[in-house]
Design a protein around this motif. Structure first.
Motif, mmCIF file in Angstrom:
data_model
loop_
_atom_site.group_PDB
_atom_site.id
_atom_site.type_symbol
_atom_site.label_atom_id
_atom_site.label_comp_id
_atom_site.label_asym_id
_atom_site.label_seq_id
_atom_site.Cartn_x
_atom_site.Cartn_y
_atom_site.Cartn_z
ATOM 1 N N ASP A 141 9.998 -16.570 -1.623
ATOM 2 C CA ASP A 141 9.407 -16.048 -3.024
ATOM 3 C C ASP A 141 8.704 -14.740 -3.054
ATOM 4 N N GLU A 142 9.047 -13.829 -1.889
ATOM 5 C CA GLU A 142 8.481 -12.156 -2.293
ATOM 6 C C GLU A 142 8.803 -11.372 -2.327
ATOM 7 N N ILE A 143 9.686 -11.599 -3.395
ATOM 8 C CA ILE A 143 10.783 -10.224 -4.006
ATOM 9 C C ILE A 143 9.158 -9.655 -4.935
ATOM 10 N N THR A 144 8.493 -10.297 -5.319
ATOM 11 C CA THR A 144 8.143 -9.075 -5.630
ATOM 12 C C THR A 144 6.637 -8.238 -4.894
ATOM 13 N N ALA A 145 6.437 -8.277 -3.655
ATOM 14 C CA ALA A 145 6.022 -8.388 -2.991
ATOM 15 C C ALA A 145 5.686 -6.590 -2.414
ATOM 16 N N PHE A 146 4.752 -5.948 -2.382
ATOM 17 C CA PHE A 146 5.381 -4.319 -2.308
ATOM 18 C C PHE A 146 4.259 -4.445 -0.278
ATOM 19 N N TYR A 147 4.776 -4.010 0.739
ATOM 20 C CA TYR A 147 4.068 -3.755 1.887
ATOM 21 C C TYR A 147 3.666 -2.709 2.491
ATOM 22 N N LEU A 148 2.827 -2.464 3.122
ATOM 23 C CA LEU A 148 2.493 -1.956 3.385
ATOM 24 C C LEU A 148 1.621 -2.348 5.431
ATOM 25 N N THR A 149 2.038 -1.212 5.950
ATOM 26 C CA THR A 149 1.815 -1.463 7.066
ATOM 27 C C THR A 149 0.372 -0.526 7.679
ATOM 28 N N ASP A 150 -0.176 -0.541 9.188
ATOM 29 C CA ASP A 150 -1.350 0.323 9.267
ATOM 30 C C ASP A 150 -0.627 1.750 8.716
ATOM 31 N N PHE A 151 0.392 1.968 9.422
ATOM 32 C CA PHE A 151 0.399 3.820 9.682
ATOM 33 C C PHE A 151 0.625 3.838 7.884
ATOM 34 N N LEU A 152 1.247 3.015 7.372
ATOM 35 C CA LEU A 152 1.278 2.951 5.764
ATOM 36 C C LEU A 152 0.444 2.914 5.023
ATOM 37 N N VAL A 153 -0.634 2.486 5.140
ATOM 38 C CA VAL A 153 -2.198 2.881 4.834
ATOM 39 C C VAL A 153 -2.488 3.635 4.987
ATOM 40 N N ARG A 154 -2.467 5.091 5.666
ATOM 41 C CA ARG A 154 -3.143 5.733 6.532
ATOM 42 C C ARG A 154 -1.701 6.694 5.790
ATOM 43 N N GLN A 155 -0.772 6.787 5.178
ATOM 44 C CA GLN A 155 -0.139 8.078 4.549
ATOM 45 C C GLN A 155 -0.006 8.010 3.855
ATOM 46 N N PHE A 156 -0.005 7.070 2.776
ATOM 47 C CA PHE A 156 -0.056 6.042 1.436
ATOM 48 C C PHE A 156 0.007 7.365 0.527
ATOM 49 N N ASP A 157 -0.562 8.463 0.579
ATOM 50 C CA ASP A 157 -0.396 9.955 -0.231
ATOM 51 C C ASP A 157 0.742 10.274 0.083
ATOM 52 N N ALA A 158 0.993 10.477 1.832
ATOM 53 C CA ALA A 158 1.802 11.137 1.900
ATOM 54 C C ALA A 158 3.490 10.625 1.873
ATOM 55 N N PHE A 159 3.249 9.921 2.074
ATOM 56 C CA PHE A 159 4.757 8.976 1.959
ATOM 57 C C PHE A 159 5.266 7.484 1.000
ATOM 58 N N VAL A 160 4.339 7.982 -0.017
ATOM 59 C CA VAL A 160 4.231 6.664 -1.194
ATOM 60 C C VAL A 160 3.984 7.356 -2.798
ATOM 61 N N TRP A 161 2.496 7.990 -2.897
ATOM 62 C CA TRP A 161 2.025 8.910 -3.897
ATOM 63 C C TRP A 161 2.884 9.228 -3.997
ATOM 64 N N GLN A 162 3.084 10.764 -3.581
ATOM 65 C CA GLN A 162 3.421 12.143 -3.501
ATOM 66 C C GLN A 162 4.789 11.636 -3.984
ATOM 67 N N PRO A 163 5.891 11.821 -2.826
ATOM 68 C CA PRO A 163 6.697 11.782 -2.994
ATOM 69 C C PRO A 163 7.911 11.252 -4.220
ATOM 70 N N LEU A 164 6.477 9.884 -4.747
ATOM 71 C CA LEU A 164 7.295 9.135 -6.138
ATOM 72 C C LEU A 164 6.766 10.369 -7.000
ATOM 73 N N GLY A 165 5.758 10.903 -7.140
ATOM 74 C CA GLY A 165 5.643 12.230 -7.931
ATOM 75 C C GLY A 165 4.542 11.684 -8.694
ATOM 76 N N LEU A 166 3.666 9.764 -8.084
ATOM 77 C CA LEU A 166 2.597 10.138 -9.307
ATOM 78 C C LEU A 166 1.025 10.437 -8.710
ATOM 79 N N ASP A 167 1.202 11.774 -8.450
ATOM 80 C CA ASP A 167 0.574 12.435 -8.134
ATOM 81 C C ASP A 167 0.507 13.638 -9.305
ATOM 82 N N ARG A 168 1.519 13.734 -9.707
ATOM 83 C CA ARG A 168 1.845 14.564 -10.833
ATOM 84 C C ARG A 168 2.119 14.408 -11.786
#
Length: 212
Positions: free
Chosen positions: A127-154
């Motif tokens: 039932d979690e098709i609407t869940a977005f997952y993070l691991t320890d690594f992705l928490v540490r690198q959220f900006d570099a791997f999620v926020w910036q590549p998607l252009g959300l910083d701009r």
């Protein structure tokens, strides 16, 4: 010294050399470097060496099979056995087909979220098709791997375009770190999602490494 995510072996990182004649090479995603090093050192598995491919390949999963193949062919002559610490990771079955052809074992899971929680347990969350997952690594690198590549910083207005169909952020925590918990909670807030934390530890990873 560069990080293990850039492709260093355990020996280069200060781990004791492998036992002669009993060496196994783990080719892993750089996002798993910290976790694998901890598991190996904790168990004293001196027969295992580790080399990591760049974690940024997760943003271009179609490039993962070729990178894995190059690593296997480069190191095959130096090890009695090679295993691949990747799930399918968005390759659409291509990585599994490659590993079968090269006769190397990979993790039987769709991605790291599944084997960190445990593949059987993860599969039960149908039932979690609407869940977005993070691991320890992705928490540490959220900006570099999620926020910036998607252009959300701009272009923060794109947040709803990318995440409008998600309802919650699930942080699968490998460690008990209040700071990472705070950062993960902040990530959920930035994405406009409800927050859930699950203490998963390393899931299936230790047992899989232990049989390698």
């Amino acid at each position: 010294m560069t990080s293990p995510q850039d492709g260093h072996t355990l020996t280069e990182l200060g781990h004791p050399p492998s036992q002669p004649g009993a060496s196994v090479l783990v080719i892993a995603c750089g996002a798993l470097a910290r976790e694998i090093l901890h598991i190996v050192n904790q168990n004293g598995w001196t027969h295992l060496d580790l080399t990591c491919l760049p974690a940024k390949l997760h943003n271009r999963p179609e490039q993962i099979p070729a990178a894995v193949e190059a690593a296997v062919l480069k190191h095959r002559g130096a090890y009695g056995k090679i295993v691949v610490a990747y799930g399918d990771c968005g390759t659409g079955g291509q990585l599994a087909a490659l590993c079968k052809r090269l006769e190397v074992t990979m993790i039987d899971a769709p991605h790291c979220y599944a084997f960190f929680e445990g593949s059987a347990r993860f599969a039960a969350h149908d039932d979690e098709i609407t869940a977005f997952y993070l691991t320890d690594f992705l928490v540490r690198q959220f900006d570099a791997f999620v926020w910036q590549p998607l252009g959300l910083d701009r272009h923060p207005q794109l947040r709803d375009t990318y995440f409008g169909h998600y309802t919650k952020l699930v942080y699968m925590a490998q460690t008990e770190d209040p700071l990472l918990d705070d950062i993960a909670h902040e990530c959920a807030t930035r994405l406009g999602l409800a927050y859930e934390r699950r203490s998963t530890g390393y899931g299936d990873l230790p047992s899989w490494l232990g049989t390698s």
